[in-house]
Design an enzyme around this catalytic site. Structure first.
Site, PDB file in Angstrom:
ATOM      1  N   ARG A 280      -1.226  -9.049   7.320  1.00  0.00           N
ATOM      2  CA  ARG A 280       0.080  -9.353   8.053  1.00  0.00           C
ATOM      3  C   ARG A 280      -0.372 -10.129   9.099  1.00  0.00           C
ATOM      4  O   ARG A 280      -0.685  -9.782  10.067  1.00  0.00           O
ATOM      5  CB  ARG A 280       0.489  -7.828   8.526  1.00  0.00           C
ATOM      6  CG  ARG A 280       0.696  -6.712   7.247  1.00  0.00           C
ATOM      7  CD  ARG A 280       1.187  -5.834   7.961  1.00  0.00           C
ATOM      8  NE  ARG A 280       1.482  -4.549   6.778  1.00  0.00           N
ATOM      9  CZ  ARG A 280       0.725  -3.488   6.532  1.00  0.00           C
ATOM     10  NH1 ARG A 280      -0.582  -3.502   7.389  1.00  0.00           N
ATOM     11  NH2 ARG A 280       0.635  -2.769   5.839  1.00  0.00           N
TER      12      ARG A 280
ATOM     13  N   ARG B 259      14.447   3.443   5.532  1.00  0.00           N
ATOM     14  CA  ARG B 259      13.361   4.544   5.417  1.00  0.00           C
ATOM     15  C   ARG B 259      13.099   4.621   7.117  1.00  0.00           C
ATOM     16  O   ARG B 259      12.238   5.419   7.267  1.00  0.00           O
ATOM     17  CB  ARG B 259      12.208   3.590   4.864  1.00  0.00           C
ATOM     18  CG  ARG B 259      11.649   2.282   5.680  1.00  0.00           C
ATOM     19  CD  ARG B 259      10.636   1.726   4.695  1.00  0.00           C
ATOM     20  NE  ARG B 259      10.533   0.234   5.044  1.00  0.00           N
ATOM     21  CZ  ARG B 259       9.632  -0.319   5.627  1.00  0.00           C
ATOM     22  NH1 ARG B 259       8.578   0.552   6.113  1.00  0.00           N
ATOM     23  NH2 ARG B 259       9.482  -1.762   5.933  1.00  0.00           N
TER      24      ARG B 259
ATOM     25  N   GLU C  91       9.125  -6.947  -3.381  1.00  0.00           N
ATOM     26  CA  GLU C  91       9.889  -6.148  -2.411  1.00  0.00           C
ATOM     27  C   GLU C  91      11.225  -5.836  -2.675  1.00  0.00           C
ATOM     28  O   GLU C  91      11.959  -5.014  -1.980  1.00  0.00           O
ATOM     29  CB  GLU C  91       9.496  -6.622  -0.965  1.00  0.00           C
ATOM     30  CG  GLU C  91       8.319  -7.128  -0.329  1.00  0.00           C
ATOM     31  CD  GLU C  91       8.183  -7.607   0.822  1.00  0.00           C
ATOM     32  OE1 GLU C  91       8.167  -6.884   1.725  1.00  0.00           O
ATOM     33  OE2 GLU C  91       8.421  -8.829   0.785  1.00  0.00           O
TER      34      GLU C  91
ATOM     35  N   ARG D 211      -0.592 -12.969   3.948  1.00  0.00           N
ATOM     36  CA  ARG D 211       0.760 -13.171   3.806  1.00  0.00           C
ATOM     37  C   ARG D 211       1.590 -13.905   4.755  1.00  0.00           C
ATOM     38  O   ARG D 211       1.124 -13.765   5.906  1.00  0.00           O
ATOM     39  CB  ARG D 211       1.438 -11.661   3.924  1.00  0.00           C
ATOM     40  CG  ARG D 211       3.097 -11.743   3.592  1.00  0.00           C
ATOM     41  CD  ARG D 211       3.719 -10.168   3.740  1.00  0.00           C
ATOM     42  NE  ARG D 211       3.695  -9.460   4.934  1.00  0.00           N
ATOM     43  CZ  ARG D 211       4.043  -8.433   5.433  1.00  0.00           C
ATOM     44  NH1 ARG D 211       4.481  -7.580   4.617  1.00  0.00           N
ATOM     45  NH2 ARG D 211       4.149  -7.976   6.754  1.00  0.00           N
TER      46      ARG D 211
ATOM     47  N   HIS E 257       5.238   9.261  25.111  1.00  0.00           N
ATOM     48  CA  HIS E 257       3.981   8.555  25.533  1.00  0.00           C
ATOM     49  C   HIS E 257       2.885   9.350  25.018  1.00  0.00           C
ATOM     50  O   HIS E 257       2.002   8.681  24.645  1.00  0.00           O
ATOM     51  CB  HIS E 257       4.046   7.692  26.493  1.00  0.00           C
ATOM     52  CG  HIS E 257       4.720   6.584  26.692  1.00  0.00           C
ATOM     53  ND1 HIS E 257       5.192   5.753  27.867  1.00  0.00           N
ATOM     54  CD2 HIS E 257       5.279   5.818  25.705  1.00  0.00           C
ATOM     55  CE1 HIS E 257       5.895   4.723  27.433  1.00  0.00           C
ATOM     56  NE2 HIS E 257       6.141   4.699  26.163  1.00  0.00           N
TER      57      HIS E 257
ATOM     58  N   CYS F 292       0.610  -3.392  -2.615  1.00  0.00           N
ATOM     59  CA  CYS F 292      -0.190  -3.242  -1.146  1.00  0.00           C
ATOM     60  C   CYS F 292       0.865  -2.552  -0.213  1.00  0.00           C
ATOM     61  O   CYS F 292       0.654  -2.714   0.927  1.00  0.00           O
ATOM     62  CB  CYS F 292      -0.309  -4.805  -0.714  1.00  0.00           C
ATOM     63  SG  CYS F 292       1.248  -5.596  -0.869  1.00  0.00           S
TER      64      CYS F 292
ATOM     65  N   ASN G  22       7.015  -0.189   0.185  1.00  0.00           N
ATOM     66  CA  ASN G  22       7.762   0.278   1.407  1.00  0.00           C
ATOM     67  C   ASN G  22       9.083  -0.296   1.510  1.00  0.00           C
ATOM     68  O   ASN G  22      10.058   0.518   1.199  1.00  0.00           O
ATOM     69  CB  ASN G  22       7.217   0.040   2.635  1.00  0.00           C
ATOM     70  CG  ASN G  22       5.742   0.614   2.695  1.00  0.00           C
ATOM     71  OD1 ASN G  22       5.378   1.456   2.129  1.00  0.00           O
ATOM     72  ND2 ASN G  22       5.228   0.389   3.801  1.00  0.00           N
ATOM     73  N   ASP G  23       9.420  -1.459   1.137  1.00  0.00           N
ATOM     74  CA  ASP G  23      10.890  -2.189   1.170  1.00  0.00           C
ATOM     75  C   ASP G  23      11.160  -1.967  -0.234  1.00  0.00           C
ATOM     76  O   ASP G  23      12.531  -1.839  -0.297  1.00  0.00           O
ATOM     77  CB  ASP G  23      10.471  -3.618   1.566  1.00  0.00           C
ATOM     78  CG  ASP G  23      10.782  -3.923   2.822  1.00  0.00           C
ATOM     79  OD1 ASP G  23      11.598  -3.218   3.930  1.00  0.00           O
ATOM     80  OD2 ASP G  23       9.998  -4.836   3.431  1.00  0.00           O
TER      81      ASP G  23
END
Length: 835
Positions: free
Chosen positions: A563, A727, A693, A599, A456, A764, A716-717
């Protein structure tokens, strides 16, 4: 009132407290309270008059029930079930009545000494039937038949109202959480269990813990994919099991959000052969400052108490005060990372297993401080013994709470650490509350001798933007207080008292970074244009109102991706249409009329929610997520579409559909959008775009472009699907690079598909804010970039140095490369004037 029940030693040997047993199941009283005996002879005898309720098939353990209903487990040695009965001889059978002192099991002591994990033999009260242990004789040599425990009826401390009788239920649950039952999910399970009267237990790998005990759940060590057996008994047993199972199977917003923690500890730091201390990067960055050491003073506590009632009241008051402190911190804390950590601490304080163990020790004559420290210490040892590094790193949270409660008991509020501005904080160990107490902007960096990259403290440092290195080792103690140090968290090194050349080089790097950032910030509100005047709008990826406000102040030309999951995750019910509409309107207002692309909800797969429990999937990333889930939940889709359309002026927001792989999915959402538009009387066409994606969407971009109003590439995807690499996988994450030529070819195919219908194509995903990728993306035909707000000023500054033709040449050369490394080397040469 029933008479006291005196239990006799079942063995000859040395008797000790259960907390000294080297097994957390017994040491943490997960099965019940009792004592343990290290035997000196090979005969187990009855501790009282009773009936044998069970004899284990391996003959190493049996259970008894007294006439008053008290149930007792007798267990010879630890991990002796693995012997399969070898060396044991049962003298009794199930259902047989026995008198105190009767032989129960004979065993070969020499064989056990050679093959058992430990000879420690627990005697545990598994069902006290209203009795409480009021006296125990420990830390001495006993003979079989000597009194070791005295139980008294009707004197038990009050605890949570749970049902010990009634219907029973059982089911199995596969844990979908990437990091298993760590602090935050364990706390949520305990909170859920507290709403029911039934007592629910978790069993796994021969261990058991109450669902009401988050610390107990953590010590089970349940990891991703493990199957736990849930048992419940009480009037609402079925309901309790259903609720807890749904919570777990829903993933609590954590399933596969991160990579499963490696089972092994991080590698030790490399030897110090060049004057550098090496550790593990916890938060990236570079800092120069003065070493300021934080030493954690040891708190001493008296062992003997001043009477059980006095000590019990003192501990209750201290726990209440620390609970209030944490609640106040949660109320004023805006950062979600800090709120989550504080919430986990609050759950630990409310853990009945911790408080129950402390109460037991107080009843045995210990002081409140000693009892609390011992109760916490047992769980600390249990967590340290786990192979899962992420679980073991929760030890600091328990130690943090131990110190906070002990400080209150001692009347010591504890002053905040005095640190000079720009200090590099050095500590052998650092607790989360200590870091949160340091004023924002006071620290330049952080270096810890212990800890780990998923502790943490590491998570907090990253959220605070403080460069941090952990797991440096004992060498940190040699760094003198007040010395000038260079902390290069990117390289995971600390250099103390550097020479002039090293200091000048680091200062030069810092100055260059600062100058670039300052110049970029100064021009951040100017539009981004290539050298030939071509506009390349730079927008922000958003996940909250606060981010929208920061993006507007930082020069964002709108948002290319909002998002919406922030509204749906970490809650028990979905937000209704009105709540969504208010949030979307606030974000649109914060952007001041600039473009806003919202989105549609992208949950399922790696982002499950508790109120939409899904069937566990072998491959969640390839399962019911994004548009697939929305089309299966039409009311969820309808409410979100209506909320977006209500943003004033109506119809101003563009809508993006996630995880599309075929044209039919886009058409289905378009139909739902048109229906919602007619219901609300919104005039004109509302832009509906596709988030590219999947390789399927990229390869059919020309067909999607005939139906869509814009295309936006989620790199990313797209990257992980194109390369078939997770990933988040600890061994593969470094190889999942969006600049791989295979991904770049999919991006080019998408841009060509959009251009065939004169549609704008944007990026994006994470690649949009990567300086090495920006010129290549522009050269491939990307017309807009949407990125994290913090990256916008420097991205704009870079774009202003580029020309369309140079970017096209670079992109063509990148497509001809055979690896992401080759593409990055090409881009570095280009950006440094080599092209």
């Amino acid at each position: 009132m029933a008479a006291d029940l005196v239990l006799l030693s079942p063995l000859d040997g040395w008797v000790s407290c259960l907390t000294e047993v080297p097994d957390p199941v017994f040491a943490q009283a997960m099965l019940g309270d009792g004592i343990a005996i290290d035997p000196t002879s090979g005969m187990l005898r009855a501790p009282c008059d009773a009936v044998v309720t069970s004899v284990h098939a391996a003959r190493h353990a049996l259970s008894l029930r007294t006439a008053a209903g008290v149930e007792i487990l007798l267990h010879i040695g630890l991990e002796t079930v693995a012997l399969g009965g070898e060396g044991f001889e049962a003298k009794v059978a199930e259902g047989q009545a026995v008198r105190a002192g009767d032989p129960l099991i004979g065993f070969d002591l020499d064989r056990l000494a050679r093959r058992a994990a430990s000879l420690a033999s627990p005697m545990v009260i598994t069902d006290a039937a209203g009795f409480t242990i009021v006296e125990r004789h420990a830390d001495r040599l006993v003979s079989a038949g000597d009194p070791v425990l005295t139980l008294s009826a009707g004197s038990a401390a009050e605890g949570p109202a749970v049902a010990s009788a009634g219907p029973r239920a059982q089911r199995t649950v596969v844990v979908p959480l990437a990091h298993g039952l760590h602090a935050r999910p364990a706390a949520r399970i305990a909170q859920c269990a507290a709403a029911y009267r039934a007592e629910v237990t978790f069993a796994w790998a021969g261990r058991e813990a109450s669902a009401r005990s988050p610390v107990g759940l953590m010590t089970l060590g349940l990891g991703h994919g493990d199957t736990a057996t849930l048992s419940a008994h009480g009037s609402d047993a079925e309901d309790a099991l259903a609720a807890i199972a749904a919570l777990i199977e829903g993933g609590m917003g954590e399933a596969r959000t991160l990579a499963p923690a490696p089972a092994l500890k991080p590698p030790p730091p490399a030897p110090n052969t060049d004057g550098l201390l090496r550790g593990v990067t916890a938060a990236p960055g570079l800092a120069i400052g003065v070493a300021a050491r934080l030493v954690r003073a040891e708190l001493t506590v008296a062992e003997r108490g001043q009477g059980a009632s006095h000590e019990r009241a003192a501990l209750t008051a201290a726990l209440a005060e620390v609970t209030q402190q944490i609640a106040q911190g949660v109320a004023r804390e805006q950062d979600p990372t800090r709120r989550a950590i504080l919430g986990a601490h609050a759950a630990f304080l409310d853990d009945p297993t911790l408080s129950g163990e402390a109460e037991r020790l107080i009843a045995a004559g210990k002081s409140a401080g000693y009892a609390w420290r011992a109760a916490v210490g047992g769980f600390v040892d249990a967590l340290k013994s786990l192979a899962d590094r992420r679980m073991a790193e929760r030890v600091d949270d328990l130690i943090d709470l131990e110190r906070r409660v002990l400080s209150v008991l001692a009347g010591d509020a504890g002053a905040d650490p005095e640190l000079p501005a720009g200090a590099i904080l050095l500590a052998d160990e650092l607790l989360p509350s200590q870091l949160m107490a340091i004023p924002a902007g006071r620290l330049a960096g952080l270096c810890v001798g212990g800890g780990g990259p998923t502790s943490h403290v590491a998570i907090l440092a990253a959220a605070m933007g403080i460069p941090a290195v952990v797991a440096v080792g004992p060498g940190l103690a040699a760094v003198p207080e007040g010395a000038t140090v260079i902390l290069d968290a990117d390289a995971a090194t600390l250099q103390a008292s550097p020479g002039a050349p090293a200091l000048e080089a680091a200062q030069g790097r810092l100055a260059a970074r600062a100058a670039r950032r300052e110049a970029a910030r100064a021009a951040s509100r100017d539009p981004a244009k290539l050298a030939d005047g071509t506009r390349v709008p730079v927008l922000a990826n958003l996940g909250s109102l606060a981010e929208a406000e920061a993006a507007a102040a930082g020069g964002a030309e709108g948002s290319g991706l909002l998002r919406t999951e922030f509204l749906f995750l970490d809650r028990e019910t979905a937000p209704n249409e009105d709540e969504q509409a208010r949030q979307y309107q606030a974000i649109a207002d914060a952007l001041g009329g600039k473009p806003l692309v919202i989105r549609l909800l992208d949950i399922g797969g790696d982002k499950p929610v508790a109120y939409l429990p899904n069937t566990p999937e072998d491959n969640p990333a390839l399962g019911v997520r994004g548009v697939r889930l929305l089309l299966r939940r039409p009311q969820l889709l309808r409410a979100q579409l209506r909320a977006i359309l209500r943003v004033e002026p109506r119809g101003r927001c563009s809508i993006m559909v996630p995880m599309v792989s075929r044209v039919s999915e886009l058409r289905a959402v378009r139909a739902a959008l048109e229906e919602a538009r007619r219901e609300l009387g919104v005039e004109g066409r509302v832009d509906l775009g596709v988030m590219i994606e999947t390789p399927a969407a990229a390869m059919t971009a020309d067909q999607l472009a005939q139906e869509a109003d814009f295309l936006s590439i989620g790199t990313n995807d797209l990257t992980q699907y194109a390369l078939a690499m997770d990933r988040g996988h600890p061994e593969l994450a470094a190889e999942v690079d969006g600049l791989d030529p295979a991904v770049l070819r999919l991006i080019r195919r998408t841009c060509e598909g959009g251009a065939s219908q004169a549609l704008p194509t944007s990026v994006c995903g994470g690649l949009a804010g990567d300086p090495a990728a920006i010129p290549i993306l522009i050269g491939l035909g990307v017309g807009k970039l949407s990125m994290a707000p913090a990256a916008i000023p420097e991205a704009k500054a870079l774009i202003r140095t580029l020309s369309s033709e140079a970017c096209r040449r670079l992109a063509e050369a990148a497509l001809a490369e055979t690896s992401a490394e080759g593409v990055r080397a090409l881009s570095d040469a280009f950006l440094n004037g080599g092209a």
